[in-house]
Write an enzyme that holds these catalytic residues in place. Sequence first.
Site, PDB file in Angstrom:
ATOM      1  N   ARG A  31       0.817  -1.224   0.000  1.00  0.00           N
ATOM      2  CA  ARG A  31       0.000   0.000   0.000  1.00  0.00           C
ATOM      3  C   ARG A  31       0.851   1.276   0.000  1.00  0.00           C
ATOM      4  O   ARG A  31       0.349   2.358  -0.270  1.00  0.00           O
ATOM      5  CB  ARG A  31      -0.953  -0.009   1.206  1.00  0.00           C
ATOM      6  N   GLY A  96       2.273 -14.700   6.122  1.00  0.00           N
ATOM      7  CA  GLY A  96       1.408 -14.091   7.129  1.00  0.00           C
ATOM      8  C   GLY A  96       2.158 -13.837   8.429  1.00  0.00           C
ATOM      9  O   GLY A  96       3.280 -14.304   8.636  1.00  0.00           O
ATOM     10  N   SER A 119       5.327  -4.896  15.455  1.00  0.00           N
ATOM     11  CA  SER A 119       5.489  -4.695  14.015  1.00  0.00           C
ATOM     12  C   SER A 119       6.441  -3.546  13.739  1.00  0.00           C
ATOM     13  O   SER A 119       6.422  -2.540  14.457  1.00  0.00           O
ATOM     14  CB  SER A 119       4.146  -4.355  13.365  1.00  0.00           C
ATOM     15  N   GLU A 173      -9.913 -10.607  11.943  1.00  0.00           N
ATOM     16  CA  GLU A 173      -9.452  -9.616  10.979  1.00  0.00           C
ATOM     17  C   GLU A 173     -10.632  -8.925  10.299  1.00  0.00           C
ATOM     18  O   GLU A 173     -11.693  -9.524  10.129  1.00  0.00           O
ATOM     19  CB  GLU A 173      -8.562 -10.277   9.923  1.00  0.00           C
ATOM     20  N   ARG A 351      28.311  25.176   5.739  1.00  0.00           N
ATOM     21  CA  ARG A 351      28.479  23.763   5.370  1.00  0.00           C
ATOM     22  C   ARG A 351      29.404  23.060   6.354  1.00  0.00           C
ATOM     23  O   ARG A 351      29.992  23.697   7.233  1.00  0.00           O
ATOM     24  CB  ARG A 351      28.970  23.700   3.928  1.00  0.00           C
ATOM     25  N   ASN A 395      38.191  41.160   9.993  1.00  0.00           N
ATOM     26  CA  ASN A 395      36.992  41.563   9.260  1.00  0.00           C
ATOM     27  C   ASN A 395      37.189  41.251   7.791  1.00  0.00           C
ATOM     28  O   ASN A 395      38.197  41.645   7.193  1.00  0.00           O
ATOM     29  CB  ASN A 395      36.736  43.064   9.433  1.00  0.00           C
ATOM     30  N   ALA A 398      33.000  42.960   2.211  1.00  0.00           N
ATOM     31  CA  ALA A 398      31.906  42.452   1.386  1.00  0.00           C
ATOM     32  C   ALA A 398      32.442  41.817   0.107  1.00  0.00           C
ATOM     33  O   ALA A 398      33.410  42.295  -0.483  1.00  0.00           O
ATOM     34  CB  ALA A 398      30.953  43.590   1.035  1.00  0.00           C
ATOM     35  N   SER A 423      36.960  44.917   0.573  1.00  0.00           N
ATOM     36  CA  SER A 423      35.823  44.408  -0.198  1.00  0.00           C
ATOM     37  C   SER A 423      36.280  43.869  -1.537  1.00  0.00           C
ATOM     38  O   SER A 423      37.205  44.403  -2.146  1.00  0.00           O
ATOM     39  CB  SER A 423      34.818  45.533  -0.451  1.00  0.00           C
TER      40      SER A 423
HETATM   41  C1  UD1 Z   1      -2.070  -6.782  11.454  1.00  0.00           C
HETATM   42  C2  UD1 Z   1      -2.968  -7.695  12.315  1.00  0.00           C
HETATM   43  C3  UD1 Z   1      -4.214  -6.884  12.710  1.00  0.00           C
HETATM   44  C4  UD1 Z   1      -3.797  -5.620  13.438  1.00  0.00           C
HETATM   45  C5  UD1 Z   1      -2.805  -4.815  12.613  1.00  0.00           C
HETATM   46  C6  UD1 Z   1      -2.257  -3.690  13.446  1.00  0.00           C
HETATM   47  C7  UD1 Z   1      -2.669 -10.002  11.601  1.00  0.00           C
HETATM   48  C8  UD1 Z   1      -3.225 -11.113  10.814  1.00  0.00           C
HETATM   49  N1  UD1 Z   1      -3.352  -8.854  11.556  1.00  0.00           N
HETATM   50  O1  UD1 Z   1      -2.781  -6.465  10.271  1.00  0.00           O
HETATM   51  O2  UD1 Z   1      -5.053  -7.664  13.551  1.00  0.00           O
HETATM   52  O3  UD1 Z   1      -4.949  -4.851  13.729  1.00  0.00           O
HETATM   53  O4  UD1 Z   1      -1.703  -5.633  12.186  1.00  0.00           O
HETATM   54  O5  UD1 Z   1      -1.449  -2.817  12.702  1.00  0.00           O
HETATM   55  O6  UD1 Z   1      -1.656 -10.181  12.241  1.00  0.00           O
HETATM   56  N2  UD1 Z   1       4.641  -9.232   8.106  1.00  0.00           N
HETATM   57  C9  UD1 Z   1       5.687 -10.135   7.991  1.00  0.00           C
HETATM   58  N3  UD1 Z   1       5.486 -11.275   7.277  1.00  0.00           N
HETATM   59  C10 UD1 Z   1       4.304 -11.567   6.696  1.00  0.00           C
HETATM   60  C11 UD1 Z   1       3.230 -10.638   6.818  1.00  0.00           C
HETATM   61  C12 UD1 Z   1       3.447  -9.487   7.547  1.00  0.00           C
HETATM   62  O7  UD1 Z   1       6.765  -9.911   8.514  1.00  0.00           O
HETATM   63  O8  UD1 Z   1       4.215 -12.624   6.075  1.00  0.00           O
HETATM   64  C13 UD1 Z   1       4.868  -8.007   8.882  1.00  0.00           C
HETATM   65  C14 UD1 Z   1       4.668  -6.756   8.073  1.00  0.00           C
HETATM   66  O9  UD1 Z   1       5.903  -6.336   7.501  1.00  0.00           O
HETATM   67  C15 UD1 Z   1       4.197  -5.763   9.130  1.00  0.00           C
HETATM   68  C16 UD1 Z   1       3.492  -6.635  10.152  1.00  0.00           C
HETATM   69  O10 UD1 Z   1       3.916  -7.963   9.911  1.00  0.00           O
HETATM   70  O11 UD1 Z   1       5.274  -5.095   9.744  1.00  0.00           O
HETATM   71  C17 UD1 Z   1       1.970  -6.553  10.019  1.00  0.00           C
HETATM   72  O12 UD1 Z   1       1.610  -6.929   8.708  1.00  0.00           O
HETATM   73  P1  UD1 Z   1       0.492  -6.138   7.913  1.00  0.00           P
HETATM   74  O13 UD1 Z   1       0.303  -6.777   6.598  1.00  0.00           O
HETATM   75  O14 UD1 Z   1       0.753  -4.694   7.970  1.00  0.00           O
HETATM   76  O15 UD1 Z   1      -0.771  -6.521   8.827  1.00  0.00           O
HETATM   77  P2  UD1 Z   1      -2.106  -5.707   8.971  1.00  0.00           P
HETATM   78  O16 UD1 Z   1      -2.987  -5.997   7.827  1.00  0.00           O
HETATM   79  O17 UD1 Z   1      -1.827  -4.314   9.299  1.00  0.00           O
HETATM   80 CA    CA Z   2       0.064  -3.004   9.378  1.00  0.00          CA
END
Ligand code: UD1
Ligand code: CA
Length: 506
Positions: A31, A96, A119, A173, A351, A395, A398, A423
């Site tokens: 995103r 995930g 996170s 979720e 600088r 000094n 300019a 100057s």
């Molecule tokens: C996640 C939570 C959600 C919470 C939200 C808060 C889950 C399933 N959902 O959703 O409940 O409200 O965070 O911000 O956990 N990441 C990995 N590996 C992966 C997927 C993600 O390292 O395979 C990391 C991402 O880089 C990120 C974090 O996990 O830093 C969260 O992932 P993201 O996809 O942002 O989850 P959300 O949809 O925000």
């Molecule tokens: Ca997130």
Amino acid sequence: MSVSSPVSEPPAVPVAAVSAVVVLAAGEGTRMRSRTPKVLHAAGGRPLLGSVLAAAQAVRPERVVVVVGAGREAVTAYLSQAAPTAEWVVQERQGGTGHAVRTALDTLPELTGTVVVTSGDTPLLQGATLERLVATHASSGASATVLSALLPDATGYGRVLRDETGAVTAIVEQRDATDEQLAVREINSGTYAFDAAALRGALARLSTDNAQGEEYLTDVLAILRADGLPVAAVAADDARDVAGVNDRVQLAEAEAVLRERVLLALMRSGVTVRDPASTWVEGSVRVEPDAVLLPGTRLHGSTTVATGAVVGPDATLVDTTVGEGAHVRNATCEGAEIGPGASVGPYTYLRPGTVLGRGAKAGGFVEMKSAVLGDEAKVPHLSYVGDAEIGEGANIGAATIFANYDGVAKHRSSVGPHARVGSDTVLVAPVSVGAGAYTAAGSVITEDVPAGAMGVARGRQRSVEGWVERRRAGSTSAEAAARARTADPRAADGAAAGTTDEGAPA
Ligand code: UD1
Ligand code: CA
């Protein structure tokens, strides 16, 4: 602040030992629509990941493990430089958040005790919030404690579900939730404290039977509940602390919160911030009480501002020190050291390697680089000072240029104490002007000027009498010249149009 007492007391909320903090940072951050990994986008002067790692330090973890994946080269390069004690684990595919934590724990088979999972995209998380999460987790005896928050608009977040007794049962979720569940305003922040063994057992049982076909870390809570283990939630005091950054709109919102936090702390500590809306101060900057920041001030990096100093309006300072009582206005300064009582600006560019002594002045349209200006020395107007040492009380007239570059290499020049450079002097480096010496205005100085001497290096003036009336006859200039000649016949003798003296500096 607590009143000190002779008997040392334990902190109000003891922080339990944390075996590891696992930071999830492997996601693609789709995103953001960026080539830069999401967690390396900056807010408040450092990457999102850097803010999370700083907050993690509050719970004094034995280990910090960052799960990397998308853009891992850049993320690990950042870690090596900014957080050398952090370890990283590669998640080969984005399976995930549950899969990410499982990948991390697989590399830590001996780990027991409390594990905090957070996170890399929640830069507003504060150390105190993590401390409270860990303390609550320890005192409640829960196997998992989620940091939640009550949001007026919970869209996009996982929702924390509770039973009729108020006990946490699960997290659902957004994409998997029913309309009734979507009405819940308590959200999952994505930060948790777990018992390591319980977490490991639950992760092994995650399914991908959900809207995104991923292993959800959030499902761990329902699994633990089904095992008869208690799970808990602790709500953040300030819901803004838990906001995740998923796109550039949220990135700007995080920036605004970080900025406000820094400015509020500064104002409470005794710094005047005339217009917070146009003032930017990074968390790494130090400003002493009774300094004044005027509108349009931006302070970055390792910048420090001492008491009584006034910065702004419109000043950008990077890694710059401003001494007590100094004034810096309408200026850009990078890697400069501005002494006590010194004055900079307006429209000045300092600088790296610029050092201004006590009471020194770098005035309007002056650029300096790798140059030391002694105490009370002045470069008031329109000059370039590069690779130079200027003694105290000197000094610089300019429009003086320190010509430091011969097209191949840079050379240094020096001007002695209390010297007066006329100057429009060009000092062709390497060259020195001795103590108390002068240079004539308009000189191109290529040889050293001894102490106390006047260095003159320019053509002598000659005036060609009557030239305008002969060669520009009929012009308004010729008419003015004729009128002047009639009114004062001596004008025609050249008395009013002689040569100048040996250029006293302006
Ligand atoms: C996640 C939570 C959600 C919470 C939200 C808060 C889950 C399933 N959902 O959703 O409940 O409200 O965070 O911000 O956990 N990441 C990995 N590996 C992966 C997927 C993600 O390292 O395979 C990391 C991402 O880089 C990120 C974090 O996990 O830093 C969260 O992932 P993201 O996809 O942002 O989850 P959300 O949809 O925000
Ligand atoms: Ca997130």
